[in-house]
Design a protein around this motif. Structure first.
Motif, PDB file in Angstrom:
ATOM      1  N   GLY A  26       0.816  -1.207   0.000  1.00  0.00           N
ATOM      2  CA  GLY A  26       0.000   0.000   0.000  1.00  0.00           C
ATOM      3  C   GLY A  26       0.853   1.261   0.000  1.00  0.00           C
ATOM      4  O   GLY A  26       0.564   2.225  -0.734  1.00  0.00           O
ATOM      5  N   GLY A  27       1.920   1.292   0.808  1.00  0.00           N
ATOM      6  CA  GLY A  27       2.799   2.449   0.816  1.00  0.00           C
ATOM      7  C   GLY A  27       3.500   2.654  -0.512  1.00  0.00           C
ATOM      8  O   GLY A  27       3.628   3.788  -1.002  1.00  0.00           O
ATOM      9  N   THR A  28       3.959   1.557  -1.117  1.00  0.00           N
ATOM     10  CA  THR A  28       4.604   1.667  -2.428  1.00  0.00           C
ATOM     11  C   THR A  28       3.613   2.128  -3.489  1.00  0.00           C
ATOM     12  O   THR A  28       3.960   2.930  -4.375  1.00  0.00           O
ATOM     13  CB  THR A  28       5.209   0.321  -2.826  1.00  0.00           C
ATOM     14  OG1 THR A  28       6.110  -0.107  -1.803  1.00  0.00           O
ATOM     15  CG2 THR A  28       5.958   0.420  -4.127  1.00  0.00           C
ATOM     16  N   GLY A  29       2.384   1.641  -3.417  1.00  0.00           N
ATOM     17  CA  GLY A  29       1.367   2.104  -4.355  1.00  0.00           C
ATOM     18  C   GLY A  29       1.099   3.595  -4.218  1.00  0.00           C
ATOM     19  O   GLY A  29       0.922   4.295  -5.228  1.00  0.00           O
ATOM     20  N   LEU A 113      -5.896  -0.698  -1.503  1.00  0.00           N
ATOM     21  CA  LEU A 113      -6.028   0.261  -0.400  1.00  0.00           C
ATOM     22  C   LEU A 113      -5.334   1.578  -0.727  1.00  0.00           C
ATOM     23  O   LEU A 113      -5.836   2.658  -0.392  1.00  0.00           O
ATOM     24  CB  LEU A 113      -5.444  -0.345   0.875  1.00  0.00           C
ATOM     25  CG  LEU A 113      -6.199  -1.539   1.467  1.00  0.00           C
ATOM     26  CD1 LEU A 113      -5.463  -2.078   2.680  1.00  0.00           C
ATOM     27  CD2 LEU A 113      -7.624  -1.149   1.844  1.00  0.00           C
ATOM     28  N   ALA A 114      -4.171   1.493  -1.386  1.00  0.00           N
ATOM     29  CA  ALA A 114      -3.474   2.716  -1.780  1.00  0.00           C
ATOM     30  C   ALA A 114      -4.297   3.531  -2.769  1.00  0.00           C
ATOM     31  O   ALA A 114      -4.357   4.765  -2.682  1.00  0.00           O
ATOM     32  CB  ALA A 114      -2.115   2.354  -2.379  1.00  0.00           C
ATOM     33  N   LEU A 115      -4.939   2.858  -3.715  1.00  0.00           N
ATOM     34  CA  LEU A 115      -5.767   3.565  -4.691  1.00  0.00           C
ATOM     35  C   LEU A 115      -6.954   4.247  -4.015  1.00  0.00           C
ATOM     36  O   LEU A 115      -7.279   5.406  -4.320  1.00  0.00           O
ATOM     37  CB  LEU A 115      -6.248   2.588  -5.757  1.00  0.00           C
ATOM     38  CG  LEU A 115      -7.155   3.174  -6.849  1.00  0.00           C
ATOM     39  CD1 LEU A 115      -6.435   4.270  -7.612  1.00  0.00           C
ATOM     40  CD2 LEU A 115      -7.623   2.070  -7.793  1.00  0.00           C
ATOM     41  N   LEU A 116      -7.597   3.536  -3.081  1.00  0.00           N
ATOM     42  CA  LEU A 116      -8.734   4.141  -2.373  1.00  0.00           C
ATOM     43  C   LEU A 116      -8.302   5.369  -1.574  1.00  0.00           C
ATOM     44  O   LEU A 116      -8.979   6.402  -1.585  1.00  0.00           O
ATOM     45  CB  LEU A 116      -9.376   3.102  -1.449  1.00  0.00           C
ATOM     46  CG  LEU A 116     -10.128   1.953  -2.140  1.00  0.00           C
ATOM     47  CD1 LEU A 116     -10.648   0.968  -1.103  1.00  0.00           C
ATOM     48  CD2 LEU A 116     -11.279   2.498  -2.977  1.00  0.00           C
ATOM     49  N   LEU A 117      -7.171   5.269  -0.877  1.00  0.00           N
ATOM     50  CA  LEU A 117      -6.685   6.412  -0.102  1.00  0.00           C
ATOM     51  C   LEU A 117      -6.293   7.568  -1.008  1.00  0.00           C
ATOM     52  O   LEU A 117      -6.569   8.739  -0.704  1.00  0.00           O
ATOM     53  CB  LEU A 117      -5.497   5.975   0.760  1.00  0.00           C
ATOM     54  CG  LEU A 117      -4.867   7.051   1.654  1.00  0.00           C
ATOM     55  CD1 LEU A 117      -5.896   7.625   2.612  1.00  0.00           C
ATOM     56  CD2 LEU A 117      -3.681   6.491   2.412  1.00  0.00           C
TER      57      LEU A 117
END
Length: 375
Positions: A26-29, A113-117
């Motif tokens: 998620g952080g990398t995304g 999750l990264a995309l949603l955030l």
């Protein structure tokens, strides 16, 4: 579905490792999407090079996240019973596919999750766009290209699946305790990388994040070669530490510690080398920051923390695998009457020997690596 059941039914320790993979992915995304958002928000002529540089520096957290996912995906199938898998009709190919699919699934969940955030911070989900210090990397007000975002977010899951499958498909390892053959090559690579770094001139071709200046591509190439040398030389260094501990009529304590290091060299050597390489990079960044008086930006600090967490998780997973592999030997020693203090002393002696080699080596290489930045 089977890989999802494997992840969901894992023990607490394994579940914690998978959650770490999800968080790292998620952080990398978020870092990859921030590069895309910065390109959208700075679409004027001449800004494309800056977006490309940001994307290039994202390769470091991408590589560490992929390595972490592959290590975790490779660690779980090692504990499965081969006879039990055969009874279920699962052979070697099925084990490889399950491990790769589990790694890809965890990374895909983190990317989602990264995309949603990212969409939430942009205000695309009905909220107000974020207007803080990092609003310039969101590209709020510009249409997010679906194909570009999907391509960036698919890099980590696909690479993790491929690396996990390659690790599980490797042929049978060498005999435990046999000396690794990579120490001379690792030393040679490290020496070549340091020579390139020391002789590299100051350059402005590749800007550093957070306004830390610019370096030449030769400096970055030298650091990569030196880091690869540390990783390659890691198993040989650990095996050499074990040999030195068991040298010249060792007692029970030194013999146990030395033999254990020799048998665990292939398992913990490369993560230890990766940890040393990361430490040298951290010292170099600190030297650049303190020398120029700059402070790291939020994205650079986040990327550095993400890389550190991934490297520590990789090292911890390797140490846990080594302890699990040593469980039968430890139980046999206890049955033979070995005292708990002797076993604890062997653990402390092994850790002390590794620190005695890793800390001075890291300090020496970090000191040489900072020469181009300080001269």
């Amino acid at each position: 579905m089977l890989s999802w059941r494997v992840v969901r039914g894992a023990r607490i320790g394994a579940m914690g490792r998978w959650l770490t993979v999800v968080g790292a992915a998620g952080g990398t995304g978020l870092l990859l999407l921030s590069a895309l958002g910065w390109a959208l928000g700075h679409a004027q002529p001449g800004a494309g090079a800056g977006a490309g540089v940001r994307l290039v520096w994202c390769l470091l957290p991408v590589a560490m996240t992929v390595q972490l996912a592959a290590v975790v995906g490779h660690a779980q199938p090692l504990g499965w019973s081969r006879s039990g898998l055969a009874a279920l009709g699962l052979g070697r190919t099925a084990t490889v596919l399950i491990g790769a699919a589990a790694a890809a699934l965890a990374c895909a969940a983190g990317s989602a999750l990264a995309l949603l955030l990212f969409l939430y911070l942009r205000g695309d989900l009905g909220g107000v766009p974020y207007a803080g210090s990092a609003s310039g990397v969101l590209g709020a007000g510009h249409r997010l290209p679906v194909a570009g975002a999907a391509t960036l977010l698919s890099v980590v899951p696909l690479a993790a699946a491929g690396l996990a499958a390659a690790g599980l498909w490797q042929p049978r390892q060498a005999k435990p305790g046999a000396p690794p053959a990579g120490l001379p090559w690792g030393v040679a690579l490290t020496a070549v990388g340091l020579a390139v770094q020391v002789s590299a001139p100051r350059g402005d071709t590749l800007p550093l994040p957070s306004g830390l200046g610019s370096v030449s591509p030769a400096t970055v190439a030298g650091w990569l070669v030196a880091s690869a040398g540390l990783v390659v030389a890691g198993p040989g260094l650990v095996h050499l530490c074990g040999q030195l501990l068991a040298l010249h009529r060792p007692g029970a304590l030194r013999l146990l510690a030395g033999r254990a290091l020799q048998q665990e060299a292939r398992r913990i050597g490369r993560p230890l080398g990766l940890l040393c390489a990361t430490a040298t990079a951290a010292v170099t960044v600190y030297d650049l920051q303190s020398g120029d008086g700059h402070r790291l930006g939020p994205l650079t600090s986040f990327a550095a923390a993400l890389i550190g967490v991934c490297v520590l998780a990789i090292t911890g997973t390797a140490l846990l695998e080594a302890r699990n592999a040593r469980a039968r030997s430890t139980a046999a020693l206890r049955d033979l009457g070995a005292s708990p203090s002797l076993l604890r002393g062997a653990v402390v002696l092994r850790a002390g020997a590794l620190l005695a080699v890793a800390v001075p080596l890291t300090a020496l290489i970090a000191g040489l690596a900072t020469v181009p930045a300080t001269r």
